[in-house]
Scaffold this motif. Structure first.
Motif, PDB file in Angstrom:
ATOM      1  N   LEU A  92      -3.701  -3.586  -8.544  1.00  0.00           N
ATOM      2  CA  LEU A  92      -5.108  -3.805  -8.153  1.00  0.00           C
ATOM      3  C   LEU A  92      -5.976  -2.567  -8.403  1.00  0.00           C
ATOM      4  N   HIS A  93      -5.364  -1.385  -8.273  1.00  0.00           N
ATOM      5  CA  HIS A  93      -6.129  -0.141  -8.413  1.00  0.00           C
ATOM      6  C   HIS A  93      -5.712   0.648  -9.652  1.00  0.00           C
ATOM      7  N   GLY A  94      -5.107  -0.036 -10.631  1.00  0.00           N
ATOM      8  CA  GLY A  94      -4.722   0.626 -11.876  1.00  0.00           C
ATOM      9  C   GLY A  94      -3.470   1.464 -11.697  1.00  0.00           C
ATOM     10  N   GLY A  97       2.898  -1.847   4.368  1.00  0.00           N
ATOM     11  CA  GLY A  97       2.573  -0.449   4.110  1.00  0.00           C
ATOM     12  C   GLY A  97       1.147  -0.179   3.701  1.00  0.00           C
ATOM     13  N   THR A  98       0.216  -0.975   4.246  1.00  0.00           N
ATOM     14  CA  THR A  98      -1.193  -0.704   3.962  1.00  0.00           C
ATOM     15  C   THR A  98      -1.988  -0.704   5.264  1.00  0.00           C
ATOM     16  N   SER A  99      -2.991   0.168   5.324  1.00  0.00           N
ATOM     17  CA  SER A  99      -3.810   0.283   6.549  1.00  0.00           C
ATOM     18  C   SER A  99      -4.814  -0.856   6.633  1.00  0.00           C
ATOM     19  N   SER A 100      -4.882  -1.664   5.582  1.00  0.00           N
ATOM     20  CA  SER A 100      -5.777  -2.836   5.579  1.00  0.00           C
ATOM     21  C   SER A 100      -7.214  -2.468   5.911  1.00  0.00           C
ATOM     22  N   ALA A 140       5.876   5.853   0.828  1.00  0.00           N
ATOM     23  CA  ALA A 140       5.987   7.061   1.675  1.00  0.00           C
ATOM     24  C   ALA A 140       7.431   7.579   1.711  1.00  0.00           C
ATOM     25  N   GLU A 141       8.406   6.662   1.801  1.00  0.00           N
ATOM     26  CA  GLU A 141       9.813   7.103   1.914  1.00  0.00           C
ATOM     27  C   GLU A 141      10.380   7.580   0.576  1.00  0.00           C
ATOM     28  N   SER A 142       9.561   7.463  -0.466  1.00  0.00           N
ATOM     29  CA  SER A 142       9.963   8.062  -1.755  1.00  0.00           C
ATOM     30  C   SER A 142       9.444   9.491  -1.853  1.00  0.00           C
ATOM     31  N   ILE A 176       4.463  -5.624   7.713  1.00  0.00           N
ATOM     32  CA  ILE A 176       5.483  -4.607   7.992  1.00  0.00           C
ATOM     33  C   ILE A 176       4.786  -3.254   7.940  1.00  0.00           C
ATOM     34  N   ASN A 177       4.798  -2.556   9.093  1.00  0.00           N
ATOM     35  CA  ASN A 177       4.074  -1.294   9.195  1.00  0.00           C
ATOM     36  C   ASN A 177       4.524  -0.608  10.482  1.00  0.00           C
ATOM     37  N   PRO A 178       4.711   0.729  10.468  1.00  0.00           N
ATOM     38  CA  PRO A 178       5.081   1.376  11.744  1.00  0.00           C
ATOM     39  C   PRO A 178       3.962   1.292  12.778  1.00  0.00           C
ATOM     40  N   GLY A 233       0.849  -1.191   0.000  1.00  0.00           N
ATOM     41  CA  GLY A 233       0.000   0.000   0.000  1.00  0.00           C
ATOM     42  C   GLY A 233       0.880   1.235   0.000  1.00  0.00           C
ATOM     43  N   ALA A 234       0.212   2.373   0.172  1.00  0.00           N
ATOM     44  CA  ALA A 234       0.875   3.682   0.031  1.00  0.00           C
ATOM     45  C   ALA A 234       2.071   3.833   0.960  1.00  0.00           C
ATOM     46  N   GLY A 235       2.096   3.103   2.068  1.00  0.00           N
ATOM     47  CA  GLY A 235       3.209   3.212   3.019  1.00  0.00           C
ATOM     48  C   GLY A 235       4.539   2.820   2.413  1.00  0.00           C
ATOM     49  N   LYS A 274       9.489   1.043   9.314  1.00  0.00           N
ATOM     50  CA  LYS A 274       9.333   1.535   7.941  1.00  0.00           C
ATOM     51  C   LYS A 274       9.819   0.479   6.936  1.00  0.00           C
ATOM     52  N   SER A 275       9.084   0.314   5.866  1.00  0.00           N
ATOM     53  CA  SER A 275       9.446  -0.722   4.889  1.00  0.00           C
ATOM     54  C   SER A 275      10.803  -0.418   4.243  1.00  0.00           C
ATOM     55  N   GLY A 276      11.116   0.886   4.074  1.00  0.00           N
ATOM     56  CA  GLY A 276      12.397   1.259   3.458  1.00  0.00           C
ATOM     57  C   GLY A 276      13.577   0.872   4.321  1.00  0.00           C
ATOM     58  N   TRP A 295     -11.648   4.116  -8.953  1.00  0.00           N
ATOM     59  CA  TRP A 295     -12.258   5.105  -8.060  1.00  0.00           C
ATOM     60  C   TRP A 295     -13.182   4.411  -7.064  1.00  0.00           C
ATOM     61  N   PHE A 296     -13.477   5.092  -5.988  1.00  0.00           N
ATOM     62  CA  PHE A 296     -14.417   4.517  -5.013  1.00  0.00           C
ATOM     63  C   PHE A 296     -15.729   4.207  -5.731  1.00  0.00           C
ATOM     64  N   GLY A 297     -16.243   3.019  -5.432  1.00  0.00           N
ATOM     65  CA  GLY A 297     -17.509   2.626  -6.071  1.00  0.00           C
ATOM     66  C   GLY A 297     -17.297   1.889  -7.370  1.00  0.00           C
ATOM     67  N   THR A 353       0.746   9.268   1.698  1.00  0.00           N
ATOM     68  CA  THR A 353      -0.199   8.160   1.871  1.00  0.00           C
ATOM     69  C   THR A 353      -1.601   8.761   1.826  1.00  0.00           C
ATOM     70  N   PHE A 354      -2.596   7.939   2.136  1.00  0.00           N
ATOM     71  CA  PHE A 354      -3.974   8.449   2.095  1.00  0.00           C
ATOM     72  C   PHE A 354      -4.475   8.817   3.477  1.00  0.00           C
ATOM     73  N   ARG A 355      -4.134   7.933   4.472  1.00  0.00           N
ATOM     74  CA  ARG A 355      -4.836   8.086   5.765  1.00  0.00           C
ATOM     75  C   ARG A 355      -3.922   8.491   6.938  1.00  0.00           C
ATOM     76  N   ASP A 356      -2.631   8.728   6.656  1.00  0.00           N
ATOM     77  CA  ASP A 356      -1.798   9.190   7.772  1.00  0.00           C
ATOM     78  C   ASP A 356      -2.360  10.523   8.246  1.00  0.00           C
TER      79      ASP A 356
HETATM   80  P1  OAD Z   1      -3.251   4.286   3.693  1.00  0.00           P
HETATM   81  O1  OAD Z   1      -2.838   5.708   3.681  1.00  0.00           O
HETATM   82  O2  OAD Z   1      -4.646   3.914   4.072  1.00  0.00           O
HETATM   83  O3  OAD Z   1      -2.300   3.489   4.708  1.00  0.00           O
HETATM   84  C1  OAD Z   1      -0.908   3.673   4.629  1.00  0.00           C
HETATM   85  C2  OAD Z   1      -0.284   2.683   5.607  1.00  0.00           C
HETATM   86  O4  OAD Z   1       1.131   2.769   5.472  1.00  0.00           O
HETATM   87  C3  OAD Z   1      -0.616   2.989   7.059  1.00  0.00           C
HETATM   88  O5  OAD Z   1      -0.946   1.786   7.731  1.00  0.00           O
HETATM   89  C4  OAD Z   1       0.711   3.556   7.619  1.00  0.00           C
HETATM   90  O6  OAD Z   1       0.899   3.208   8.987  1.00  0.00           O
HETATM   91  C5  OAD Z   1       1.704   2.838   6.754  1.00  0.00           C
HETATM   92  N1  OAD Z   1       2.988   3.520   6.580  1.00  0.00           N
HETATM   93  C6  OAD Z   1       3.251   4.841   6.615  1.00  0.00           C
HETATM   94  N2  OAD Z   1       4.575   5.056   6.376  1.00  0.00           N
HETATM   95  C7  OAD Z   1       5.138   3.813   6.173  1.00  0.00           C
HETATM   96  C8  OAD Z   1       6.447   3.340   5.882  1.00  0.00           C
HETATM   97  N3  OAD Z   1       7.469   4.194   5.747  1.00  0.00           N
HETATM   98  N4  OAD Z   1       6.655   2.006   5.740  1.00  0.00           N
HETATM   99  C9  OAD Z   1       5.621   1.133   5.898  1.00  0.00           C
HETATM  100  N5  OAD Z   1       4.348   1.517   6.164  1.00  0.00           N
HETATM  101  C10 OAD Z   1       4.117   2.837   6.296  1.00  0.00           C
HETATM  102  O7  OAD Z   1      -2.886   3.688   2.263  1.00  0.00           O
HETATM  103  P2  OAD Z   1      -3.361   2.309   1.666  1.00  0.00           P
HETATM  104  O8  OAD Z   1      -3.477   1.257   2.717  1.00  0.00           O
HETATM  105  O9  OAD Z   1      -2.480   2.015   0.511  1.00  0.00           O
HETATM  106  O10 OAD Z   1      -7.634   3.339  -2.912  1.00  0.00           O
HETATM  107  O11 OAD Z   1      -4.839   2.681   1.113  1.00  0.00           O
HETATM  108  C11 OAD Z   1      -5.552   1.684   0.389  1.00  0.00           C
HETATM  109  C12 OAD Z   1      -6.378   2.373  -0.660  1.00  0.00           C
HETATM  110  O12 OAD Z   1      -7.190   3.430  -0.070  1.00  0.00           O
HETATM  111  C13 OAD Z   1      -5.571   3.088  -1.731  1.00  0.00           C
HETATM  112  O13 OAD Z   1      -5.147   2.211  -2.725  1.00  0.00           O
HETATM  113  C14 OAD Z   1      -6.592   4.080  -2.245  1.00  0.00           C
HETATM  114  C15 OAD Z   1      -7.074   4.606  -0.916  1.00  0.00           C
HETATM  115  O14 OAD Z   1      -8.285   5.254  -1.015  1.00  0.00           O
HETATM  116  C16 OAD Z   1      -8.151   3.869  -4.065  1.00  0.00           C
HETATM  117  O15 OAD Z   1      -7.735   4.916  -4.514  1.00  0.00           O
HETATM  118  C17 OAD Z   1      -9.244   3.056  -4.662  1.00  0.00           C
END
Ligand code: OAD
Length: 259
Positions: free
Chosen positions: A125-127, A194-197, A30-32, A219-221, A25-27, A237-239, A167-169, A36-39
């Motif tokens: 998965l999300h294009g 690196g995903t919030s799952s 992040a180190e690039s 692997i996630n902080p 996921g976006a995490g 951090k994954s990096g 996109w959502f939906g 992310t989306f939800r930090d």
């Molecule tokens: P989120 O922003 O929801 O979650 C990012 C995760 O990365 C969080 O659990 C952080 O704790 C973790 N994180 C932050 N820095 C990190 C690091 N240096 N190393 C490892 N982990 C780190 O992003 P996603 O889980 O990818 O969907 O979000 C899933 C989907 O929701 C995205 O693909 C997007 C978003 O809406 C669509 O656009 C359809």
């Protein structure tokens, strides 16, 4: 509760795995330098409302705003470079396939940094934000490396161009889902990095892997909803952690031996 030495445990599991599936996921990016989306403070959704930008309705209502925002993200992603986490995943794939194993990288990221790091078997998965498609013909285009000049951009057929992202939906690409399910049902090690799952179907992939008998790691902080379910929970951090896992993988037995 994070394990005493999850890095060694994950490295040991990688060394003897036949088929590793990694979900990112976006995490991981992040180190690039990509947000992310939800930090809480720095995530995209902290400053933008996803319902105003990442839905078909938003595009319908305000195609100029949506395409400007996505082109800005596209240019931002191109200005970033793969980080040591991306590079370590590409090396792990290379080592595993060299000994006859399988490595499947399922990513929710749309930035193509895994490809630029050298990963080969990547399922988007999300294009991807790097490809746009005509809303009239469905034809796909790779825009040039500089910022777009017309918003919303149009295809030669005159249709509006939109980013080739989910996109959502919207449904995930069928081929990506099929590839993901096949890999998850076959794997013997599943790593969520690196995903919030919290976004499905990716958030439920761990259940498919577990029912296939795979060992699981994260692997996630921070902890996530799947942390209580994994065998190895590595905080960090994954990096930083992925290169450590790569170092500890050392010489690897031919695939499937030694489990
Ligand atoms: P989120 O922003 O929801 O979650 C990012 C995760 O990365 C969080 O659990 C952080 O704790 C973790 N994180 C932050 N820095 C990190 C690091 N240096 N190393 C490892 N982990 C780190 O992003 P996603 O889980 O990818 O969907 O979000 C899933 C989907 O929701 C995205 O693909 C997007 C978003 O809406 C669509 O656009 C359809």
């Amino acid at each position: 509760m994070p394990d005493a030495d999850p890095i060694s445990a994950i490295a040991k599991a990688v060394r003897s795995a036949r088929h590793v599936v990694v979900l990112t996921g976006a995490g991981v990016s992040a180190e690039s330098g990509t947000p992310t989306f939800r930090d809480a403070m720095t995530g995209l959704w902290a400053s933008f409302n996803p319902q105003e930008l990442a839905t078909p309705e938003a595009f319908e209502k305000n195609p100029e705003l949506v395409t400007r925002w996505y082109d800005q993200r596209r240019i931002g992603c191109m200005a970033c470079a793969p980080n040591p986490g991306h590079l370590a995943l590409a090396r792990l794939e290379e080592q595993l396939t060299a000994r006859g194993g399988r490595f499947t990288l399922l990513t929710q990221n749309v930035d193509r940094l895994h490809h630029r790091a050298g990963s080969i078997n990547v399922v988007e998965l999300h294009g991807t934000i790097m490809v746009w498609r005509c809303t009239r013909t469905g034809r796909e285009f790779t825009p040039p490396a500089e910022p777009m000049t017309e918003f919303p951009p149009r295809s030669p057929a005159g249709g509006l161009l939109r980013p080739n992202v989910v996109w959502f939906g919207e449904m995930l690409p069928e081929s990506a889902l099929a590839a993901a399910f096949e890999a998850l049902q076959d794997c013997d090690l599943f790593l969520s990095i690196g995903t919030s799952s919290v976004v499905h179907p990716a958030a439920s992939f761990i259940h498919i892997a577990k029912s296939a008998g795979a060992a699981t790691g994260e692997i996630n902080p921070e902890s996530t909803p799947i942390t209580p379910l994994v065998d190895f929970a590595a905080r960090g951090k994954s990096g930083e952690l992925l290169p450590l896992i790569l170092d500890r993988c050392g010489p690897q037995a031919p695939a499937g031996e030694g489990r």
